[in-house]
Each structure stands twice: as structure tokens, then as C-alpha cells.
Design a protein around this motif. Structure first.
Motif, mmCIF file in Angstrom:
data_model
loop_
_atom_site.group_PDB
_atom_site.id
_atom_site.type_symbol
_atom_site.label_atom_id
_atom_site.label_comp_id
_atom_site.label_asym_id
_atom_site.label_seq_id
_atom_site.Cartn_x
_atom_site.Cartn_y
_atom_site.Cartn_z
ATOM 1 N N ILE A 1 0.849 -1.191 0.000
ATOM 2 C CA ILE A 1 0.000 0.000 0.000
ATOM 3 C C ILE A 1 0.882 1.237 0.000
ATOM 4 N N GLU A 2 0.481 2.260 -0.746
ATOM 5 C CA GLU A 2 1.151 3.558 -0.736
ATOM 6 C C GLU A 2 0.173 4.615 -0.242
ATOM 7 N N VAL A 3 0.531 5.294 0.842
ATOM 8 C CA VAL A 3 -0.279 6.393 1.372
ATOM 9 C C VAL A 3 0.155 7.661 0.649
ATOM 10 N N THR A 4 -0.732 8.249 -0.128
ATOM 11 C CA THR A 4 -0.372 9.392 -0.965
ATOM 12 C C THR A 4 -0.586 10.731 -0.270
ATOM 13 N N LEU A 5 -1.533 10.806 0.660
ATOM 14 C CA LEU A 5 -1.837 12.106 1.273
ATOM 15 C C LEU A 5 -2.587 11.898 2.579
ATOM 16 N N VAL A 6 -2.254 12.743 3.569
ATOM 17 C CA VAL A 6 -2.989 12.798 4.833
ATOM 18 C C VAL A 6 -3.256 14.267 5.152
ATOM 19 N N GLU A 7 -4.481 14.598 5.515
ATOM 20 C CA GLU A 7 -4.851 15.979 5.819
ATOM 21 C C GLU A 7 -5.655 16.013 7.112
ATOM 22 N N LEU A 8 -5.242 16.921 8.037
ATOM 23 C CA LEU A 8 -6.068 17.190 9.208
ATOM 24 C C LEU A 8 -7.324 17.919 8.750
ATOM 25 N N LYS A 9 -8.486 17.405 9.106
ATOM 26 C CA LYS A 9 -9.732 17.940 8.580
ATOM 27 C C LYS A 9 -10.421 18.902 9.541
ATOM 28 N N ASP A 10 -10.423 18.605 10.830
ATOM 29 C CA ASP A 10 -11.158 19.427 11.790
ATOM 30 C C ASP A 10 -10.455 19.351 13.139
ATOM 31 N N ILE A 11 -10.268 20.519 13.764
ATOM 32 C CA ILE A 11 -9.651 20.607 15.091
ATOM 33 C C ILE A 11 -10.650 21.290 16.016
ATOM 34 N N GLN A 12 -11.147 20.555 16.995
ATOM 35 C CA GLN A 12 -12.125 21.066 17.952
ATOM 36 C C GLN A 12 -11.414 21.394 19.268
ATOM 37 N N LEU A 13 -11.553 22.663 19.704
ATOM 38 C CA LEU A 13 -10.932 23.118 20.944
ATOM 39 C C LEU A 13 -11.981 23.240 22.042
ATOM 40 N N PRO A 14 -11.596 23.093 23.317
ATOM 41 C CA PRO A 14 -12.542 23.338 24.419
ATOM 42 C C PRO A 14 -12.999 24.796 24.420
ATOM 43 N N GLN A 15 -14.209 25.046 24.933
ATOM 44 C CA GLN A 15 -14.745 26.398 24.950
ATOM 45 C C GLN A 15 -13.867 27.336 25.778
ATOM 46 N N THR A 16 -13.341 26.847 26.903
ATOM 47 C CA THR A 16 -12.482 27.698 27.728
ATOM 48 C C THR A 16 -11.232 28.120 26.962
ATOM 49 N N MET A 17 -10.675 27.201 26.178
ATOM 50 C CA MET A 17 -9.500 27.540 25.394
ATOM 51 C C MET A 17 -9.837 28.531 24.286
ATOM 52 N N LYS A 18 -11.016 28.409 23.682
ATOM 53 C CA LYS A 18 -11.428 29.370 22.658
ATOM 54 C C LYS A 18 -11.543 30.770 23.246
ATOM 55 N N ARG A 19 -12.140 30.864 24.461
ATOM 56 C CA ARG A 19 -12.268 32.184 25.086
ATOM 57 C C ARG A 19 -10.894 32.753 25.440
ATOM 58 N N ALA A 20 -9.999 31.901 25.938
ATOM 59 C CA ALA A 20 -8.659 32.377 26.281
ATOM 60 C C ALA A 20 -7.917 32.869 25.040
ATOM 61 N N MET A 21 -8.051 32.133 23.927
ATOM 62 C CA MET A 21 -7.395 32.553 22.693
ATOM 63 C C MET A 21 -7.990 33.850 22.163
ATOM 64 N N ALA A 22 -9.315 34.025 22.339
ATOM 65 C CA ALA A 22 -9.949 35.277 21.899
ATOM 66 C C ALA A 22 -9.436 36.455 22.721
ATOM 67 N N ARG A 23 -9.283 36.260 24.040
ATOM 68 C CA ARG A 23 -8.748 37.338 24.877
ATOM 69 C C ARG A 23 -7.302 37.645 24.507
ATOM 70 N N GLN A 24 -6.535 36.613 24.221
ATOM 71 C CA GLN A 24 -5.148 36.819 23.821
ATOM 72 C C GLN A 24 -5.064 37.608 22.517
ATOM 73 N N ALA A 25 -5.914 37.257 21.550
ATOM 74 C CA ALA A 25 -5.908 37.972 20.276
ATOM 75 C C ALA A 25 -6.334 39.426 20.469
ATOM 76 N N GLU A 26 -7.331 39.664 21.332
ATOM 77 C CA GLU A 26 -7.779 41.031 21.592
ATOM 78 C C GLU A 26 -6.673 41.849 22.254
ATOM 79 N N ALA A 27 -5.982 41.249 23.235
ATOM 80 C CA ALA A 27 -4.879 41.949 23.894
ATOM 81 C C ALA A 27 -3.750 42.248 22.908
ATOM 82 N N GLU A 28 -3.497 41.317 21.996
ATOM 83 C CA GLU A 28 -2.453 41.530 20.993
ATOM 84 C C GLU A 28 -2.813 42.689 20.073
ATOM 85 N N ARG A 29 -4.087 42.778 19.679
ATOM 86 C CA ARG A 29 -4.513 43.885 18.820
ATOM 87 C C ARG A 29 -4.416 45.212 19.562
ATOM 88 N N GLU A 30 -4.798 45.244 20.856
ATOM 89 C CA GLU A 30 -4.681 46.468 21.633
ATOM 90 C C GLU A 30 -3.224 46.892 21.774
#
Length: 261
Positions: free
Chosen positions: A154-183
Motif C-alpha cells: 500500500i502507498e499512502v499518498t496524502l494525509v490531511e487534518l480535517k477538523d480541530i475542535q478546541l474546548p470552549q475555555t480555550m477558545k475564550r482564552a485565545m480570543a482574549r489573547q488575540a484582543e490583547a495583541e490587537r490592543e
């Protein structure tokens, strides 16, 4: 007469059945692995193929690329963040004999090894690396799978990550980090603008000190700009007020001198 006819009919039926059992059609996208009394005797290419009934068995193997989804895996990254990641893999058969003889179920085997490889590779990366370096992770997974599946033909020609689900707390933390970076960037840009403005104002003040008339012209321009609007505001430039003060002092000195004489 009748028994002869029946025998002839039976013979014809047997011949037709044997002919049907001996004829095989291999499609363009397939190869046939021929087993004779349980032993592999060769590979049959696309087209019309004949086998020995009962003795031979032709196993057809598709050579087309197969799309295999890798179900979502709960993975803990190197910085101890729990994420759910799904992917998709593409593979094809390059050795029909190995794919039949070396392993029982190719698709199930690749699916299982792909899940474990996905967990192992992503677990060696931090969350930021997983989100920003997906191409490198895809290539690492593909190389590992390709090495493991070579023995299966068998030859594996391609592998692609399709979907990455993050915890809600991590999403909020990343949003705050992005907002602080923009400020932070906004404050830096504003400070740089103030610094540039201060330099330009310093240059302007040096020019006005060297050319006093420039300050007078600037005052007159300011008066014109204020006079555009219909208002009752009266503005006296600072040089004019100092001139009036000096004139008043001069007149006072003259009056004093005349009174003394």
C-alpha cells in the motif's frame, strides 16, 4: 433417442456452466491475483482472462485511490491541552499480491494504524504548533503510515487534518489573547505616531524661531480658518497682545517724562 437428447442437453449445460466459471473480466482499474490450489501463481492484467474451474480462484484488487476518513480522536497536546482532531487519508494499492497475502483487511488495518499515528504525532506538538504547522504534521503522519504500509503493498499518498475542535475555555482564552495583541499593536502604532508628530512639531518650532514672520503668517492663517465659521468669538494672537502691552508701557513712560518736565 430420448435418453441421447437428455444426455446432450446435460452436456451442453455442463459446458456452459464450466465456460461461465472459467471466464473472468478484469477491469482497467483492477488486477487479478490468481490462486491455483491455494498457491499464488501470478497476476492477471485488465481484460478477458481464463481460469481453470474449481482449481483456480481469481481475487480482484482495485488499484484506484481510496479516500478513508479518520474519525475524531481525543488527543492531549504536549502543553496538556485536550483537543479533538479528525483527518482524512488517501491510499492506493501498488502491489496486488502483498495486499491480498500479507494482510487480511487492508482498509481496517490502515484505519487503525492511522488513528494511533494521528494521536502519536499530534501529541508531540503544542497547541500553537498544531494550529500553525498543519502541513508539517500532515507530512509526518503520511511518512509514518507509508513506511508501515509498504509491507502490505500500500502507498499512502496524502494525509490531511480535517477538523480541530478546541474546548470552549480555550477558545475564550485565545480570543482574549488575540484582543490583547490587537490592543498592544494599536498602542504601539499610536505611540509611534506621537513620536513622529513631536519630531515634526520640533522641526516646525525651529523654523519659526529662525523666521519670526512664519509665526505671524501662521497666526493669520489660523484667524482665517476660525473666521470661516459664523461666530462671535474674537481671537487676539499672542504677538499682537504683547505688542499692545509694549505700546502701553511706552506711552506710560512718555507721559511720566512729560509730567516730570
Amino acid at each position: 433417442m430420448v435418453p441421447m437428447v437428455l444426455i446432450l442437453i446435460v452436456v451442453i449445460i455442463v459446458v456452459i456452466i464450466l465456460a461461465r466459471m472459467s471466464i473472468r473480466i478484469v477491469q482497467q482499474y483492477e488486477q487479478g491475483v490468481l490462486f491455483r490450489l491455494g498457491r499464488v501463481v501470478g497476476v492477471r492484467m485488465p481484460g478477458l482472462q481464463f481460469i481453470i474451474p474449481v482449481i483456480d480462484r481469481l481475487r480482484l484488487v482495485s488499484l484506484r485511490i481510496v479516500t478513508m476518513p479518520i474519525q475524531s480522536q481525543g488527543i492531549i497536546t504536549q502543553d496538556n491541552v485536550s483537543v479533538d482532531i479528525s483527518a482524512v487519508a488517501y491510499y492506493r494499492v501498488v502491489d496486488a499480491v502483498k495486499s491480498v497475502v500479507a494482510i487480511e483487511n487492508v482498509e481496517a488495518a490502515i484505519n487503525q494504524i492511522a488513528q494511533t499515528t494521528l494521536r502519536k504525532v499530534v501529541g508531540r506538538h503544542t497547541l500553537d504548533q498544531t494550529l500553525s504547522e498543519t502541513e508539517r504534521i500532515n507530512e509526518d503522519i503520511r511518512e509514518i503510515l507509508d513506511v508501515l504500509t509498504t509491507a502490505w503493498g500500500i502507498e499512502v499518498t496524502l494525509v490531511e487534518l480535517k477538523d480541530i475542535q478546541l474546548p470552549q475555555t480555550m477558545k475564550r482564552a485565545m480570543a482574549r489573547q488575540a484582543e490583547a495583541e490587537r490592543e498592544k499593536r494599536a498602542k504601539i502604532i499610536a505611540a509611534e505616531g506621537e513620536a513622529i508628530s513631536a519630531v515634526k512639531l520640533g522641526d516646525a518650532s525651529d523654523t519659526m524661531m529662525a523666521h519670526p514672520l512664519a509665526l505671524q503668517l501662521r497666526n493669520l492663517q489660523t484667524l482665517v480658518e476660525i473666521g470661516v465659521d459664523k461666530n462671535t468669538t474674537v481671537v487676539f494672537p499672542a504677538p499682537l497682545m504683547s505688542t499692545i502691552g509694549e505700546l502701553s508701557a511706552f506711552l506710560a513712560r512718555e507721559n511720566t517724562a512729560a509730567a516730570e518736565s
